[in-house]
Design an enzyme around this catalytic site. Structure first.
Site, PDB file in Angstrom:
ATOM      1  N   GLN A   1      -5.335  -1.475   8.964  1.00 19.60           N
ATOM      2  CA  GLN A   1      -5.067  -2.852   8.938  1.00 19.60           C
ATOM      3  C   GLN A   1      -5.370  -3.800   9.722  1.00 19.60           C
ATOM      4  O   GLN A   1      -5.373  -4.339  11.244  1.00 19.60           O
ATOM      5  CB  GLN A   1      -3.176  -2.802   8.691  1.00 19.60           C
ATOM      6  CG  GLN A   1      -2.640  -4.720   7.930  1.00 19.60           C
ATOM      7  CD  GLN A   1      -3.142  -4.246   5.885  1.00 19.60           C
ATOM      8  OE1 GLN A   1      -3.231  -3.605   5.852  1.00 19.60           O
ATOM      9  NE2 GLN A   1      -3.999  -5.692   5.899  1.00 19.60           N
TER      10      GLN A   1
ATOM     11  N   LYS B   1       0.921  -1.588  -0.153  1.00 19.43           N
ATOM     12  CA  LYS B   1       0.200  -0.744  -0.175  1.00 19.43           C
ATOM     13  C   LYS B   1       1.073   1.233   0.050  1.00 19.43           C
ATOM     14  O   LYS B   1       0.650   1.989  -0.440  1.00 19.43           O
ATOM     15  CB  LYS B   1      -0.882   0.232   1.438  1.00 19.43           C
ATOM     16  CG  LYS B   1      -2.485  -0.574   1.180  1.00 19.43           C
ATOM     17  CD  LYS B   1      -2.372  -1.376   2.486  1.00 19.43           C
ATOM     18  CE  LYS B   1      -3.710  -2.465   2.268  1.00 19.43           C
ATOM     19  NZ  LYS B   1      -4.433  -3.229   3.419  1.00 19.43           N
TER      20      LYS B   1
ATOM     21  N   ASP C   1     -10.953   2.298   3.725  1.00 16.48           N
ATOM     22  CA  ASP C   1     -11.468   1.226   3.389  1.00 16.48           C
ATOM     23  C   ASP C   1     -12.898   0.612   3.079  1.00 16.48           C
ATOM     24  O   ASP C   1     -13.464   0.253   2.811  1.00 16.48           O
ATOM     25  CB  ASP C   1     -11.026   0.541   4.535  1.00 16.48           C
ATOM     26  CG  ASP C   1      -9.511  -0.250   4.640  1.00 16.48           C
ATOM     27  OD1 ASP C   1      -9.418  -0.819   4.023  1.00 16.48           O
ATOM     28  OD2 ASP C   1      -8.943  -0.401   5.726  1.00 16.48           O
TER      29      ASP C   1
HETATM   30  N1  GUN Z   1      -6.629  -6.500   5.536  1.00 15.67           N
HETATM   31  C1  GUN Z   1      -6.354  -7.800   4.889  1.00 15.67           C
HETATM   32  N2  GUN Z   1      -7.354  -6.903   3.741  1.00 15.67           N
HETATM   33  C2  GUN Z   1      -8.041  -5.651   4.429  1.00 15.67           C
HETATM   34  C3  GUN Z   1      -8.544  -4.248   3.717  1.00 15.67           C
HETATM   35  O1  GUN Z   1      -8.105  -4.037   2.475  1.00 15.67           O
HETATM   36  N3  GUN Z   1      -8.847  -2.666   4.637  1.00 15.67           N
HETATM   37  C4  GUN Z   1      -7.634  -3.121   6.249  1.00 15.67           C
HETATM   38  N4  GUN Z   1      -7.906  -2.633   6.525  1.00 15.67           N
HETATM   39  N5  GUN Z   1      -7.296  -4.625   6.476  1.00 15.67           N
HETATM   40  C5  GUN Z   1      -6.887  -5.786   5.894  1.00 15.67           C
END
Ligand code: GUN
Length: 291
Positions: free
Chosen positions: A97, A53, A120
């Site tokens: 996350q 990311k 998100d």
């Molecule tokens: N963990 C796995 N996929 C995601 C996601 O799309 N967002 C977040 N915040 N954590 C994740």
């Protein structure tokens, strides 16, 4: 027949390239888009996702800040970090996350995030807007990425049968709503671990979305010839033939590519699209400051 590959890596880069112009406009107006990522604990997969990311932020000219917290962080400390980021005007997007460490309450943390910074798209306000048919806000990134892949390939779902396997609040439920929305108009079945006759439901479907997180569970002979297969799964399985001793695979048997009309690869399908939709949401959140 072999399926057309829905290349999420290349589409993701195209999406990101288009965001570049909007980022430049924002910067001309004195706004530097800024994503804050909160990473609590030492889950190796989460560290890889967060690094990916942050790399995407660099490609797009988005500032990223990482807040690292120990595995034994308390719920209260996590909430305080989110509240501090909510109050920080230089931060446009906040992502905590998942999974957060044992003993913390992810739902409460999500509800603490300011909905306008919820890149998100998991906050009840943003999920609620989606239920109401308002699809111009912060959409959850994986479902939004799947919709982009379908749109880019020109796949028409009007009146078609779609089955979404998995009912998570992050993927299955929001994606089912997006597929059924006016203008897309699929007829959606949500299948899950208690569903009877899942093979038969898949065999009737024009679109199969697998989002269960179990390696190669959806079998090739469940796929109708020419159907579209979207594999959201990313599972690490043992493989002695590899130097690493393991490989990544999806929720769908790879042989399904011989029957499907379109299929997403794993890796390189849905995963990169999730990240580019996160970039898109971050730019959108920053643009809210223009008004
Ligand atoms: N963990 C796995 N996929 C995601 C996601 O799309 N967002 C977040 N915040 N954590 C994740």
């Amino acid at each position: 027949m072999s399926a057309v590959i829905l290349d999420g890596k290349s589409l993701g880069l195209r999406v990101e390239a288009k965001l570049g112009d909007r980022v430049s406009q924002l910067k001309k107006s004195g706004i530097e888009p800024h994503l804050a990522v909160v990473l609590a604990g030492d889950d190796p997969a989460s560290h890889v996702y967060v690094r990916n990311k942050q790399r995407a932020c660099e490609r797009c000219g988005i500032k990223s800040t990482r807040v690292d917290l120990p595995n034994n962080v308390s719920q209260q400390e996590l909430i305080q970090v989110v509240e501090r980021l909510n109050a920080d005007d230089s931060v446009h997007g906040i992502l905590v996350q998942s999974p957060t460490p044992d003993g913390t309450d992810e739902l409460e943390i999500t509800e603490t995030i300011d909905p306008s910074k919820d890149v998100d798209g998991f906050h009840p306000t943003n999920l609620g807007r989606l239920v109401m048919g308002q699809v111009d806000g912060m959409l959850p990134c994986t479902p939004a990425g799947v919709m982009e892949l379908i749109k880019d390939a020109g796949i028409d779902l009007i009146g078609k049968k779609a089955v979404v396997i998995g009912r998570s609040r992050i993927v299955g439920m929001p994606l089912s709503l997006l597929l059924a929305q006016k203008g897309i108009d699929a007829t959606v079945t949500i299948a899950h671990s208690r569903t009877h006759d899942i093979a038969e439901i898949c065999r009737a479907a024009d679109l199969v979305v697998a989002a269960i997180g179990r390696a190669e569970t959806i079998q090739a002979d469940w796929i109708k010839p020419g159907a579209t297969v979207i594999d959201v799964g990313i599972n690490r399985v043992a493989d002695d033939s590899r130097e690493s001793g393991s490989r990544l695979t999806g929720d769908v048997e790879p042989e399904a590519a011989k029957k499907a009309g379109y299929i997403t690869p794993v890796p390189g399908g849905v995963g990169p699209m999730t990240i580019s939709m996160l970039m898109s949401n971050t730019v959108k959140a920053a643009e809210l400051r223009l008004n």
